[in-house]
Design a protein around this motif. Structure first.
Motif, short mmCIF file in Angstrom:
data_model
loop_
_atom_site.label_atom_id
_atom_site.label_comp_id
_atom_site.label_asym_id
_atom_site.label_seq_id
_atom_site.Cartn_x
_atom_site.Cartn_y
_atom_site.Cartn_z
N GLU A 56 0.79 -1.15 0.04
CA GLU A 56 0.03 -0.29 0.15
C GLU A 56 0.87 1.16 -0.01
O GLU A 56 0.58 2.18 -0.59
CB GLU A 56 -0.97 0.03 1.31
N ASP A 57 1.76 1.16 0.79
CA ASP A 57 2.84 2.45 0.85
C ASP A 57 3.43 2.64 -0.74
O ASP A 57 3.42 3.87 -0.82
CB ASP A 57 3.94 2.26 1.79
N ASP A 58 3.80 1.66 -1.35
CA ASP A 58 4.49 1.68 -2.62
C ASP A 58 3.46 2.39 -3.52
O ASP A 58 3.84 3.27 -4.21
CB ASP A 58 4.75 0.43 -3.06
N MET A 59 2.26 1.86 -3.38
CA MET A 59 1.00 2.43 -4.29
C MET A 59 0.91 3.98 -4.02
O MET A 59 0.74 4.91 -4.67
CB MET A 59 -0.31 1.79 -4.15
N LEU A 60 0.54 4.34 -2.61
CA LEU A 60 0.51 5.45 -2.26
C LEU A 60 1.39 6.55 -2.75
O LEU A 60 1.37 7.89 -3.01
CB LEU A 60 0.32 5.56 -0.62
N ASP A 61 2.75 6.14 -2.80
CA ASP A 61 3.78 7.03 -3.41
C ASP A 61 3.36 7.55 -4.80
O ASP A 61 3.95 8.58 -5.23
CB ASP A 61 5.17 6.46 -3.59
N LYS A 62 2.44 6.79 -5.42
CA LYS A 62 2.15 7.45 -6.88
C LYS A 62 0.76 8.14 -6.82
O LYS A 62 0.40 8.54 -7.74
CB LYS A 62 1.78 6.06 -7.71
N ALA A 63 0.34 8.43 -5.67
CA ALA A 63 -1.02 9.14 -5.73
C ALA A 63 -0.90 10.37 -5.66
O ALA A 63 0.03 11.03 -5.25
CB ALA A 63 -1.75 8.73 -4.28
N TRP A 64 -1.99 11.14 -6.51
CA TRP A 64 -2.00 12.43 -6.43
C TRP A 64 -2.47 13.21 -5.13
O TRP A 64 -3.47 12.61 -4.59
CB TRP A 64 -3.10 13.00 -7.59
N GLY A 65 -1.76 14.29 -4.72
CA GLY A 65 -2.17 14.91 -3.86
C GLY A 65 -1.78 14.03 -2.15
O GLY A 65 -2.53 14.23 -1.36
N LEU A 66 -0.58 13.39 -2.40
CA LEU A 66 -0.47 12.56 -1.24
C LEU A 66 -0.02 13.48 0.12
O LEU A 66 0.49 14.45 -0.07
CB LEU A 66 0.85 11.70 -1.53
N GLU A 67 -0.61 13.00 1.12
CA GLU A 67 -0.59 13.61 2.52
C GLU A 67 0.01 12.59 3.54
O GLU A 67 -0.66 11.12 3.25
CB GLU A 67 -1.61 14.34 2.96
N PRO A 68 0.50 12.88 4.66
CA PRO A 68 0.61 11.91 5.78
C PRO A 68 -0.24 11.11 6.04
O PRO A 68 -0.15 9.98 6.67
CB PRO A 68 1.28 12.95 6.90
#
Length: 112
Positions: free
Chosen positions: A69-81
């Motif tokens: 999930e962390d690896d996928m989130l790195d690709k998300a638009w507008g990523l926040e903590p």
């Protein structure tokens, strides 16, 4: 039973919505069951970022994300903590406040 407050989103829930969640179900499952059609192009298999949400309240009550999930989130638009993939974030016993980002990286809406 915990509640999820979905903040207003011009497409998915213009007025916002408060719904009851079943502990152990994902944020996405709760949304879909309550007619909030969050994109999920990979059919909840943690292979895209179209179901990205930001957990504004209650983030610490969720189980930690795993490496995939962390690896996928790195690709998300507008990523926040406080970003999570809603297909992976399981509801616990606490209420949540969730924001659906304005954009996703999906160039074509799948209209699920």
């Amino acid at each position: 039973m915990p509640q999820i407050v979905f903040l207003p989103h011009e497409v998915h829930c213009p007025e916002g919505k408060v719904v009851e969640a079943e502990p152990g179900e994902s944020i996405l499952e709760t949304a879909l069951r309550n007619d909030i059609a969050i994109e999920h192009a990979c059919e909840m298999s943690c292979a895209c970022t179209t179901c990205h949400v930001i957990v504004r309240e209650g983030f610490d009550s969720l189980e930690p994300s795993d490496e995939l999930e962390d690896d996928m989130l790195d690709k998300a638009w507008g990523l926040e903590p406080e970003s999570r993939l809603s297909c992976q974030a399981k509801v616990g016993e606490e209420d949540l406040v969730v924001e659906i980002p304005r954009y996703t990286l999906n160039q074509v809406s799948e209209q699920h």
